[in-house]
Design an enzyme around this catalytic site. Structure first.
Site, short mmCIF file in Angstrom:
data_model
loop_
_atom_site.label_atom_id
_atom_site.label_comp_id
_atom_site.label_asym_id
_atom_site.label_seq_id
_atom_site.Cartn_x
_atom_site.Cartn_y
_atom_site.Cartn_z
N LYS A 59 47.37 46.58 57.84
CA LYS A 59 47.27 46.01 56.50
C LYS A 59 48.19 46.75 55.53
O LYS A 59 48.82 46.13 54.67
CB LYS A 59 45.83 46.06 55.98
CG LYS A 59 45.74 45.36 54.62
CD LYS A 59 44.41 45.37 53.96
CE LYS A 59 44.48 44.63 52.63
NZ LYS A 59 43.23 44.70 51.85
N GLY B 227 30.88 48.89 41.38
CA GLY B 227 31.56 47.86 40.61
C GLY B 227 31.07 46.46 40.93
O GLY B 227 30.63 46.18 42.06
N ALA B 228 31.14 45.59 39.93
CA ALA B 228 30.82 44.18 40.12
C ALA B 228 31.99 43.35 39.64
O ALA B 228 31.84 42.32 39.00
CB ALA B 228 29.55 43.81 39.37
N GLY B 229 33.20 43.86 39.96
CA GLY B 229 34.42 43.12 39.63
C GLY B 229 34.72 42.12 40.72
O GLY B 229 33.81 41.53 41.31
N GLY B 230 36.02 41.95 41.04
CA GLY B 230 36.39 40.94 42.00
C GLY B 230 35.85 41.22 43.40
O GLY B 230 35.00 40.50 43.92
N ASN C 219 43.08 50.09 49.65
CA ASN C 219 44.30 49.94 50.44
C ASN C 219 44.92 51.31 50.71
O ASN C 219 44.67 52.27 49.99
CB ASN C 219 45.30 49.06 49.68
CG ASN C 219 44.79 47.65 49.51
OD1 ASN C 219 44.34 47.02 50.45
ND2 ASN C 219 44.86 47.12 48.29
N GLY D 258 34.01 43.94 44.75
CA GLY D 258 32.62 44.35 44.84
C GLY D 258 31.67 43.23 44.46
O GLY D 258 30.62 43.04 45.09
N GLU E 267 48.85 50.49 41.64
CA GLU E 267 48.58 51.47 42.68
C GLU E 267 49.88 51.96 43.32
O GLU E 267 50.01 52.04 44.54
CB GLU E 267 47.65 50.88 43.74
CG GLU E 267 46.27 50.53 43.22
CD GLU E 267 45.36 49.98 44.31
OE1 GLU E 267 44.29 50.55 44.55
OE2 GLU E 267 45.74 48.96 44.91
#
Length: 309
Positions: free
Chosen positions: A185, A7-10, A102, A12, A268
């Site tokens: 986390k 992915g090249a979203g947020g 997560n 990644g 999620e």
């Protein structure tokens, strides 16, 4: 080291892009539309640290023809099933997979599919989004990756990753207690997501109510109890620090899950809240706050699916 970023979203796009800036050999595994956008416009990052436009390598899953050394897995949990299929041709004998999801359930699925020797533990702290124009928009000065071996035999390879990441324009840490870090986390995130989604408000608004801090404390303690039942005793300093962070009257943060709800997007719910509920049930721990948050999220999911059908 040849790196494949799913992915090249947020997430990644940001971490992969910062690695590209150092000259690292990075390829983005993307869908056809994003591949065309990257070819035409490049990878664009806007950040408090620096804005950049990069020419990057990308490919689609059907074009993978050789294994990679490191796969950075940064998808949402509800895309994990497809992600496992997409990265499979890129996994070879020497491949390591670094997931930045997560929760914990994805680790079992990765190990089941690819073997325990190939899966590292990992997490990130990053406030980022992908705009409608395809720009990776980094919204704070927090940009950290924490990772580490889940098996003794992975330590030497983690040292190679440490050397690579140390040159990149983000904070990174190789941890020898990565499972404990993952639980910390998860506890923070589940409490934040559970409360903000239940109340449909930011934490400062919740803290300003008569019972908001009490509800936050109760949900946090449920999460901590589940971590303890799983063998991870979280120290008092962490618990009280997390509580103070979440209940301070200037704590204006919301959760990404609440922002997803506000945008009528997928959430999620199962991975972040549902899995904790299931683990609590298994350990015989009562979790009324988590139960309520999960019920709320399940109702949202059902209503959303009904609108789409």
């Amino acid at each position: 080291m040849r790196i494949l970023v799913l992915g090249a979203g947020g997430t990644g796009g940001y971490f992969g892009g910062r690695l590209v800036e150092t000259g690292a050999d990075v390829t983005f595994l993307v869908r056809e539309r994003r591949a065309g956008q990257l070819a035409k416009e490049g990878l664009r990052i806007e950040s408090p640290f620096s804005n950049t436009e990069l020419q990057v390598k990308s490919l689609t899953a059907d074009r993978i023809d050789t294994p990679y050394d490191l796969i950075l897995l940064s998808c949402k949990a509800y895309h994990l099933t497809q992600a496992l299929e997409d990265i499979a041709p890129a996994v070879g004998e020497g491949t390591l997979i670094l997931p930045l999801l997560n929760g914990m359930a994805h680790l079992d699925r990765l190990v089941e599919r690819f073997g325990s020797s190939k899966v590292l533990g990992g997490l990130c702290h990053l406030a980022v989004t992908l705009t409608g124009e395809g720009v990776v928009q980094h919204m704070s000065k927090l940009h950290r990756v924490t990772y580490g071996p889940l098996e003794e035999g992975q330590k030497a390879r983690c040292a190679e990753i440490e050397a690579l990441f140390s040159e990149a324009g983000f904070d990174s840490k190789c941890s020898d207690r990565i499972r404990n870090d993952l639980w910390k986390k998860w506890v923070l995130l589940a409490t934040l997501a559970g409360i903000t989604c239940l109340m449909r408000s930011s934490m400062d608004a919740v803290a300003a109510t008569d019972r908001g801090t009490s509800y936050t404390r109760a949900m946090l303690e449920e999460c901590v109890a589940i971590a303890g039942a799983e063998g991870f005793e979280l120290d008092e300093k962490f618990v009280e620090g997390t509580y103070g962070f979440l209940t301070h009257k200037s704590a204006v943060q919301t959760s990404s899950m609440l922002r997803d709800i506000q945008n009528d997007a997928e959430v999620e719910a199962d991975h972040i809240i549902g899995d904790l509920v299931a683990r609590g049930d298994k350990a015989g721990i009562e979790t009324p706050m988590l139960d309520m948050a999960y019920c709320h999220l399940q109702a949202y999911v059902a209503a959303r699916e009904a609108r789409e059908s």
